[in-house]
Design a protein around this motif. Sequence first.
Motif, PDB file in Angstrom:
ATOM      1  N   ALA A  32       9.864  30.927  30.172  1.00  0.00           N
ATOM      2  CA  ALA A  32       8.849  31.624  31.287  1.00  0.00           C
ATOM      3  C   ALA A  32       7.587  31.444  29.995  1.00  0.00           C
ATOM      4  O   ALA A  32       7.702  30.584  29.141  1.00  0.00           O
ATOM      5  CB  ALA A  32       8.668  33.006  30.932  1.00  0.00           C
ATOM      6  N   ALA A  33       6.378  31.325  30.946  1.00  0.00           N
ATOM      7  CA  ALA A  33       5.282  30.877  30.792  1.00  0.00           C
ATOM      8  C   ALA A  33       4.777  31.333  28.610  1.00  0.00           C
ATOM      9  O   ALA A  33       4.045  30.954  28.011  1.00  0.00           O
ATOM     10  CB  ALA A  33       3.903  30.983  31.479  1.00  0.00           C
ATOM     11  N   ASP A  34       5.307  32.745  28.499  1.00  0.00           N
ATOM     12  CA  ASP A  34       4.985  32.985  26.997  1.00  0.00           C
ATOM     13  C   ASP A  34       5.966  33.312  26.309  1.00  0.00           C
ATOM     14  O   ASP A  34       6.019  33.789  25.450  1.00  0.00           O
ATOM     15  CB  ASP A  34       4.438  35.165  27.550  1.00  0.00           C
ATOM     16  N   GLY A  35       6.763  32.098  26.702  1.00  0.00           N
ATOM     17  CA  GLY A  35       8.514  31.738  25.489  1.00  0.00           C
ATOM     18  C   GLY A  35       9.333  32.908  26.184  1.00  0.00           C
ATOM     19  O   GLY A  35      10.467  32.350  25.670  1.00  0.00           O
ATOM     20  N   THR A  36       9.927  33.584  26.618  1.00  0.00           N
ATOM     21  CA  THR A  36      10.312  34.637  26.788  1.00  0.00           C
ATOM     22  C   THR A  36      11.807  33.040  27.819  1.00  0.00           C
ATOM     23  O   THR A  36      11.517  32.542  29.229  1.00  0.00           O
ATOM     24  CB  THR A  36      10.951  35.274  28.230  1.00  0.00           C
ATOM     25  N   ARG A  37      13.092  34.236  27.005  1.00  0.00           N
ATOM     26  CA  ARG A  37      13.862  32.724  27.249  1.00  0.00           C
ATOM     27  C   ARG A  37      14.360  33.488  28.689  1.00  0.00           C
ATOM     28  O   ARG A  37      15.010  34.747  29.574  1.00  0.00           O
ATOM     29  CB  ARG A  37      15.259  32.202  26.556  1.00  0.00           C
ATOM     30  N   VAL A  38      15.499  32.772  29.830  1.00  0.00           N
ATOM     31  CA  VAL A  38      15.685  33.238  31.285  1.00  0.00           C
ATOM     32  C   VAL A  38      16.460  32.345  31.647  1.00  0.00           C
ATOM     33  O   VAL A  38      16.836  31.755  31.798  1.00  0.00           O
ATOM     34  CB  VAL A  38      13.676  33.124  31.866  1.00  0.00           C
ATOM     35  N   THR A  98      19.434  31.827  41.050  1.00  0.00           N
ATOM     36  CA  THR A  98      19.061  33.222  40.257  1.00  0.00           C
ATOM     37  C   THR A  98      19.029  33.606  39.394  1.00  0.00           C
ATOM     38  O   THR A  98      19.141  32.253  39.044  1.00  0.00           O
ATOM     39  CB  THR A  98      20.899  33.828  41.019  1.00  0.00           C
ATOM     40  N   PHE A  99      18.560  34.358  38.795  1.00  0.00           N
ATOM     41  CA  PHE A  99      18.569  34.472  37.775  1.00  0.00           C
ATOM     42  C   PHE A  99      18.141  35.809  37.048  1.00  0.00           C
ATOM     43  O   PHE A  99      17.828  36.549  37.716  1.00  0.00           O
ATOM     44  CB  PHE A  99      16.622  33.743  37.221  1.00  0.00           C
ATOM     45  N   SER A 100      18.990  36.004  35.454  1.00  0.00           N
ATOM     46  CA  SER A 100      18.179  37.565  35.405  1.00  0.00           C
ATOM     47  C   SER A 100      16.793  38.102  34.572  1.00  0.00           C
ATOM     48  O   SER A 100      16.339  36.998  33.490  1.00  0.00           O
ATOM     49  CB  SER A 100      19.039  37.801  33.932  1.00  0.00           C
TER      50      SER A 100
END
Length: 286
Positions: A32-38, A98-100
């Motif tokens: 994600a744009a803030d670095g969170t792994r998805v 799909t994603f978490s």
Amino acid sequence: MSNRPAGCVARSTDCPHPETPGRGPLRTFLRAADGTRVDALYRPRDELYRPSDEPSDDSDGGRSGLVFVVAHGFTGDVDRPHVRRVAGVLARYGAVVTFSFRGHGASGGRSTVGDQEVLDLAAAVAWARGFGHARVVTVGFSMGGSVVLRHAALYPGAVDAVVAVSAPARWYYRGTAPMRRLHWLVTRPEGRLVGRYGLRTRIHHRAWDPVPLSPVEAVPRIAPTPLLLVHGDRDAYFPLDHPRMLAEAAGDHGELWLEPGMGHAENAAPDALLARIGDWSAARGS
């Protein structure tokens, strides 16, 4: 220059590239744009359900046409049976991502219950678009329904249609017993422990600051993108004033389905309803 699709995380095994041949599912972590792994999963269209008179372009591994990006509800994740069931029905009409959300399943970070989750959806939509599909439709449930509405408002033109199922219209609603329990889960330290160890959902302890754009404020900004609102008349979380507020805010560009006997979100959505959503989505922009 890397040939990984936008939003992919570098790791020991390269992220799957949209040009990878074959029809099998692909799973990876996005960023994600803030670095969170998805944690995200791509599923090609189920060819068993393609009409006999509809051409199939094998040159791209069946990845042209429509792709759904499914945004699950609070405490869901990509591996939950109800999320897999939704994906299975929608795969009759197009490919499915799909994603978490953050704080759920194998994704990183902590849940902000609909605020920063817009960044997770944006990464999933960009990944889905990178496979070369002509049309991207977001389908969100409950919390995910609020996220797809806000995403479409904040990222104009990013998607070709939006479907929000069992979505709230406004924040901080406590008018039903299930929502009062949810607020306890989110706002109390002991509730967040239940979320982490009982529901596999890691919830952020900080309150919203600033308060994000509400779903009902977001809806007028979605036009002219086609919008479908779906809500059950037995929803124990959000009564019918929520979908009616959203439909009023949408005006002529929104469509509202009030489903008799239906409860809340993915678990309550029958396969027949999901198929109707697939039909509605396939007809938009075709």
